[in-house]
Scaffold this active site. Sequence first.
Site, PDB file in Angstrom:
ATOM      1  N   LYS A  78     -51.753  -4.174 -42.949  1.00 29.52           N
ATOM      2  CA  LYS A  78     -52.449  -2.920 -43.244  1.00 29.52           C
ATOM      3  C   LYS A  78     -53.485  -3.191 -44.321  1.00 29.52           C
ATOM      4  CE  LYS A  78     -51.427   1.909 -44.601  1.00 29.52           C
ATOM      5  NZ  LYS A  78     -50.383   2.856 -45.059  1.00 29.52           N
ATOM      6  N   SER A 159     -50.351   7.328 -42.516  1.00 30.47           N
ATOM      7  CA  SER A 159     -51.596   6.601 -42.664  1.00 30.47           C
ATOM      8  C   SER A 159     -51.592   5.218 -42.000  1.00 30.47           C
ATOM      9  CB  SER A 159     -51.906   6.403 -44.150  1.00 30.47           C
ATOM     10  OG  SER A 159     -50.927   5.569 -44.747  1.00 30.47           O
ATOM     11  N   SER A 183     -45.893   7.629 -44.138  1.00 30.05           N
ATOM     12  CA  SER A 183     -46.977   6.846 -43.545  1.00 30.05           C
ATOM     13  C   SER A 183     -46.540   5.651 -42.709  1.00 30.05           C
ATOM     14  CB  SER A 183     -47.925   6.351 -44.640  1.00 30.05           C
ATOM     15  OG  SER A 183     -48.807   7.372 -45.019  1.00 30.05           O
TER      16      SER A 183
END
Lengths: 490, 485
Positions: A78, A159, A183
Amino acid sequence: MTQLTDLTLAEARDRLTKGEFTAVELTQAHLKVVEAKRSLNAFIVETPDLALDAAKASDARRQAGTNGSMDGLPIGIKDLFCTEGVQTTAASHILEGFKPPYESTVSGKLKAAGAISLGKLNLDEFAMGSSNQTSYFGAVENPWKKTSDPKAKLVPGGSSGGSAAAVAARMVMAATGTDTGGSIRQPAAFCGITGIKPTYGRCSRFGIVAFASSLDQAGPMARTVRDCAIMLGAMAGYDPKDSTSVNMAVPDFEKALTGDIRGLKVGIPKEYRPDGLSDEVAKVWDQGIEWLKAAGATPVEISLPHTKYALATYYIIAPAECSSNLARYDGLRYGLRVPGKTLDDMYKKTRAAGFGAEVRRRILIGTYVLSAGYYDAYYAKAQKVRRLIAEDFRKAFESVDVILTPTAPSAAFGQGEGSDDPVTMWLNDVFTIPTSMAGLPGLSLPAGLSADGLPLGLQLIGRPFDEETVFRVAGVMETAANFTAKPEGV
Amino acid sequence: MAYIIQGDTGDWEIVIGLEVHAQVISKAKLFSGAATEFGAEPNTQVSFIDAGFPGMLPVINEICVEQAVRTGLGLKAKINLTSVFARKNYFYADLPQGYQISQYDQPIVGEGELILDLPDGGTRTVGIERLHLEQDAGKSIHDMHPSKSFIDLNRSGVALMEIVSKPDLRSPEEAGLYLTKLRSILRYLETCDGNMQEGSMRCDANVSVRPVGSTELRTRCEIKNVNSIRFVQQAIEYEARRHIDVYESGGEIRQETRLFDSVKGETRSMRSKEHAHDYRYFPDPDLLPLVIRQDFVDGIKAGLPELPDDKKARFMAEYGLNAYDSGVLVAEKASAEFFETVAKGRDSKMACNWVMGDFFAALNATAKTIEDPPVSAANLGQMIDLIKDGTLSGRLAKDVFALMVETGKAPAVLVEERGLRQVTDTGAIEAAVDAVIAANADKVAQVKDGKTTLLGWFTGQVMKATQGKANPAMVNEMLSKKILG
């Protein structure tokens, strides 16, 4: 033979060991998918050359017998984790072009375990969002499609939307995520994969671009419970560079997957069945309870009375911390700088141009709730409520071993839907936020499909630092759910 | 020593509280491993943490905690076993994180006290409100380029102790004494070098005035970052006068932050309360509450050096010195040690007189330091021994001391080399006395007529004739016997 990109981490690990294929072959197979699925916009930066070099080195290590626990396994990182020499943006314009001269502890540990990073994955800007539509680098598309409208582009959740989409689309075997209010878990649920937010303090936050420091926690996202267990083992551990990381031994999480949950008590919180809960989600939840019963566990109704305040509390604490954490993006030392006539003018122009609307919204809220005269009414009160929420869980865990809830109130929705109303968007995390507030481990796994053919997730919540029980129960549920559906074109 | 300012409407007194920022002596910064040495090339002592890079996290430096506790104990203050670091949020170019990590409502050190040594030998106790740990900011340099500012982050993240006094000070002099004493204690403890020129000790003064007899606390102004004790005193004096003028002309004082201009000798407004920063303090979520154990505190306590107040009391008791002399001698640890080396096993009053007198004068004249003195303590002690055993007269000793300063040689060596030994041989002295008497029959007659004060003149003549080496007591005795019979 199953396609290389369809293997689980555990299978690929074992077959690499047997010499059935090389890390280079495995990496090349995944890089092809990365290219083919580029339209999903899951990656911000692809690093195929670095990946192939790393794969070669991995094969050499395997020859030499010095391979690590994840050697040769292609993953994605990420883009909230700082990676040495590789652009790290937090999906924000303000960090565009920033190449950290250092590596985050978690991504460093994964590399040390031999994992091969294929690049940096898209996310909501500064991890603020639940649909991966706030990224400066564009929205991520969920590889899953509604059967009723296969053309409609769906959100992957957020997210960690790029992570979830990449894992679901077989671009990578697993990915790192971070979870502040859901997330990891909500995008895992939206994309039909498994993800766990471990206990706060289990993984180091060093080198992860901070959103809300008291909540942020890294975790793995993969296609099976076992894969999450393997990857968490490589990510977790005490780090003297993070004062909030906890000095505890990391258990062998894979060993926790005994398949035996007889006698365990599973809490079913009555407050998690709000009026607006979709029938489909309720049905999957009930189904989950039945699976656990069939495996010899006992469902117990529990009460988490302060749950109803969790979302409001979260939207005070997280923005407060973010307003301070994001103050460093001032255009002075790295990232975007828009020149101004004075220092203040430069700040204003840089931050107005560098931050997107959702980030600006949260900075404003956070600045407000911390300001003189409002601190006690908002921030101080929210901290008190946060303790009450944690206390709810502590009491509940006196009588149960694990808690089962839905992960999200609905399946994935369409891009553009709900984005005009931030509060509706925030409701996505209503089931995941209480766990975050209490710092507890929470895992989401796919449990079924909606009538429209979209994955639905269930969440298992454990005691602090008892990821093992969470994995054990998740393993049993995974077997019972037998979730074999795949997104279109995979 | 009440300090009263006479105004047109009556007498006023000043109420002063001081906030001192003392740079902690430690190799590394408060939350990073970067070095803290003064005077390094700009931006060479900066870690990614100090520069506020993404994902960087603070980790507390235990040495700095120890130093804060040590200082707290030196100020006889309450040590808080649990304290909390908070973020003080504001934007500035030399504040890379956009916030300063400080301590707000739960400092590591609570109430304590500091004793002022007044010039008349008396003392006055001033309350300490608190001491907390915080990070320093970097440095903005505005005079290197016509339109750009330069930033040096070497100082960014260096540990500071903010030491806050209660509003107990009543005059510029007391403020000066407070700073002198605080600096003395910090240096004894080796927790701060107290160097105001290098900025390792900086002072903000909170000043207000009130009519004599009143107990109210009126609106105060804060004067920022004054970098010498003299300037602090000047700033307070100026500010107090300004307040009185405003009040007496019917005005009101606004709470504000002011800067002292040392060239013009005046303070001027920096920002008013309306424009004051809202620092949005909140506990730093990157740091857990700082919890220390009582045995950690006890261990530091056990290792504390003898501090100025105790040393002063001991000097008075053990060496029989007065309060003033003791106070002067203990102000610096090194001068106290110097004195003790000289005084050990000797006449302590004589040791005190020589150290406070000729030695301190020589220190000033040569611009040397007590650590590298113009005359070593061992040599000065030896010289006192030579006085005591009669080798040197007081007068000869002055000459020998001057030679010691000049040459750095031991007094015994100088006595030998230069033949400066006191003459106690009766025959030699008698010969000199006789010669002087014989040459000055007229003055002898005057003495005999009762003008005995002239005897001193005779002594001087004999000393001159013996190049100062004759034992003055023997000369006096012989002169009076021979002239007066």
